[in-house]
Design a protein around this motif. Sequence first.
Motif, PDB file in Angstrom:
ATOM      1  N   ALA A 317      -9.342   0.683   4.262  1.00  0.00           N
ATOM      2  CA  ALA A 317      -9.381  -0.752   4.560  1.00  0.00           C
ATOM      3  C   ALA A 317      -8.241  -1.156   5.482  1.00  0.00           C
ATOM      4  O   ALA A 317      -7.269  -0.405   5.677  1.00  0.00           O
ATOM      5  N   ASP A 318      -8.351  -2.340   6.032  1.00  0.00           N
ATOM      6  CA  ASP A 318      -7.331  -2.892   6.928  1.00  0.00           C
ATOM      7  C   ASP A 318      -5.996  -2.980   6.188  1.00  0.00           C
ATOM      8  O   ASP A 318      -5.843  -3.760   5.246  1.00  0.00           O
ATOM      9  N   SER A 319      -5.011  -2.223   6.654  1.00  0.00           N
ATOM     10  CA  SER A 319      -3.718  -2.153   5.957  1.00  0.00           C
ATOM     11  C   SER A 319      -2.853  -3.384   6.181  1.00  0.00           C
ATOM     12  O   SER A 319      -1.797  -3.519   5.558  1.00  0.00           O
ATOM     13  N   SER A 320      -3.292  -4.294   7.054  1.00  0.00           N
ATOM     14  CA  SER A 320      -2.499  -5.515   7.263  1.00  0.00           C
ATOM     15  C   SER A 320      -2.646  -6.488   6.100  1.00  0.00           C
ATOM     16  O   SER A 320      -1.962  -7.519   6.064  1.00  0.00           O
ATOM     17  N   GLU A 321      -3.538  -6.188   5.155  1.00  0.00           N
ATOM     18  CA  GLU A 321      -3.713  -7.033   3.973  1.00  0.00           C
ATOM     19  C   GLU A 321      -3.522  -6.216   2.688  1.00  0.00           C
ATOM     20  O   GLU A 321      -4.467  -5.999   1.928  1.00  0.00           O
ATOM     21  N   PRO A 322      -2.291  -5.737   2.428  1.00  0.00           N
ATOM     22  CA  PRO A 322      -2.058  -4.917   1.229  1.00  0.00           C
ATOM     23  C   PRO A 322      -2.365  -5.652  -0.073  1.00  0.00           C
ATOM     24  O   PRO A 322      -2.789  -5.036  -1.052  1.00  0.00           O
ATOM     25  N   LYS A 323      -2.169  -6.974  -0.081  1.00  0.00           N
ATOM     26  CA  LYS A 323      -2.457  -7.741  -1.293  1.00  0.00           C
ATOM     27  C   LYS A 323      -3.952  -7.677  -1.621  1.00  0.00           C
ATOM     28  O   LYS A 323      -4.339  -7.526  -2.789  1.00  0.00           O
ATOM     29  N   SER A 324      -4.778  -7.783  -0.608  1.00  0.00           N
ATOM     30  CA  SER A 324      -6.228  -7.701  -0.825  1.00  0.00           C
ATOM     31  C   SER A 324      -6.618  -6.315  -1.333  1.00  0.00           C
ATOM     32  O   SER A 324      -7.462  -6.184  -2.233  1.00  0.00           O
ATOM     33  N   ILE A 325      -6.015  -5.293  -0.756  1.00  0.00           N
ATOM     34  CA  ILE A 325      -6.302  -3.928  -1.211  1.00  0.00           C
ATOM     35  C   ILE A 325      -5.924  -3.767  -2.680  1.00  0.00           C
ATOM     36  O   ILE A 325      -6.685  -3.197  -3.474  1.00  0.00           O
ATOM     37  N   ASP A 326      -4.759  -4.286  -3.052  1.00  0.00           N
ATOM     38  CA  ASP A 326      -4.312  -4.187  -4.449  1.00  0.00           C
ATOM     39  C   ASP A 326      -5.258  -4.928  -5.385  1.00  0.00           C
ATOM     40  O   ASP A 326      -5.572  -4.443  -6.484  1.00  0.00           O
TER      41      ASP A 326
END
Length: 415
Positions: A317-326
């Motif tokens: 996934a797009d790593s610019s949104e780590p909060k979303s990934i978490d």
Amino acid sequence: MISLSEISLQQVVGKGYKSFWNFKGRYRVIKGGRGSKKSVTTALSIITNMMEFPLSNTLVIRKTFNTHKDSTWAQLKWASRRLGVAHLWHFKKSPLEAIYRPTGQKILFRGLDDPMSITSITVDMGYLCFCWFEEAYQVLKEDDFDKVDMSIRGEVPEGYYKQITVSFNPWNEKHWLKKRFFDEEDPDTLAITTTYKNNEFLDDADKKRFKWMKKNRPKRYKVEGNGDWGISEGAIYENWREEEFNPDKIAKLPGYKAVFGLDFGYRHDPSGFVAALVNPELKKLYIYDEHYEQAMTNSDIAEMLKRKGHAKERIIADSSEPKSIDEIYGHGINRIQGAEKGPDSINVGIQYLEQYEIIVHSYRCPNTAMELASYLWAQDKTGKFLQKPIDEFNHIMDALRYAMEQIRYGDNYTW
């Protein structure tokens, strides 16, 4: 003073546009190749209609407001001269508008980059009867067109009519314009295609150029010469096609690996998810699943992945949104991770994907096909292509780049 009744429209406008000129339905849509005189004919008809209907006003729309001055505003000013009535019109630069001196009727210019200037539009006198969408292929969302369409409303005097003219260069067949106006018959719509062959005002040098293009640049000629659907130049991915295939059979072939990518969107941009089977040795890429939806929360994305059966897959996934990934990880998508990207990751990822033959599932992945057909290199003000893509049609394209990182990096990929 010259009146319109003293002018031969055949001499001024030329041939090939009789149905366009006389149509009184709601939508007058014209797709034309280069040099087909679609824009100048539209400008001539607007000036004529305004003078014929003294209570009418016109709204002219482009995607961005600052492109009007050198296009529609200049074309309408030229049309007033061509019709011999320039002395009756006042073309103002600030604010950008055209005023018919005898009555005070106005031609107003607006851009979709300022929505409030359109939804709150009013006219000083008379009625807003006519609208012109120029270069309408740049209007990427049908909803943006619908909002303007709904603003052209209300009763008009007897004998008057309301009409939206839509003019554009040929664009890819995935664009909403084709389905809306060319694929579905509607008695209130005239949809036509014109070419340079409709333009008897072209000189021999112009015609010679098209003849050269037909012989030496047949793909470009198909679009710019014949006015067929397609993109003549600037497409980023050209080696792709749609095909119906069985992904289960492809997955069982030797050398294929499944990859998954996710790009985040929200209110205005869709979240894009893509699933593909890739064979690095054969340089073949089969895209067999997608998701494309606006306003998705992270829990929505997690539920979508579970519903599609991808919850246990490794998703990049797009790593610019780590909060979303978490958050998505917390909803049970335990193998999701951020893309590594790296220096100049967009161009590097594009260059890698250009090596592949891309096959898109013909009915499972319509949005992937739409983006592949529409993803272009950006251009500067002179029309020169730049070494960067446009910031449009790139949600699944970005997801695909992320998915392919593990293939591109090979054994060096961080798991």
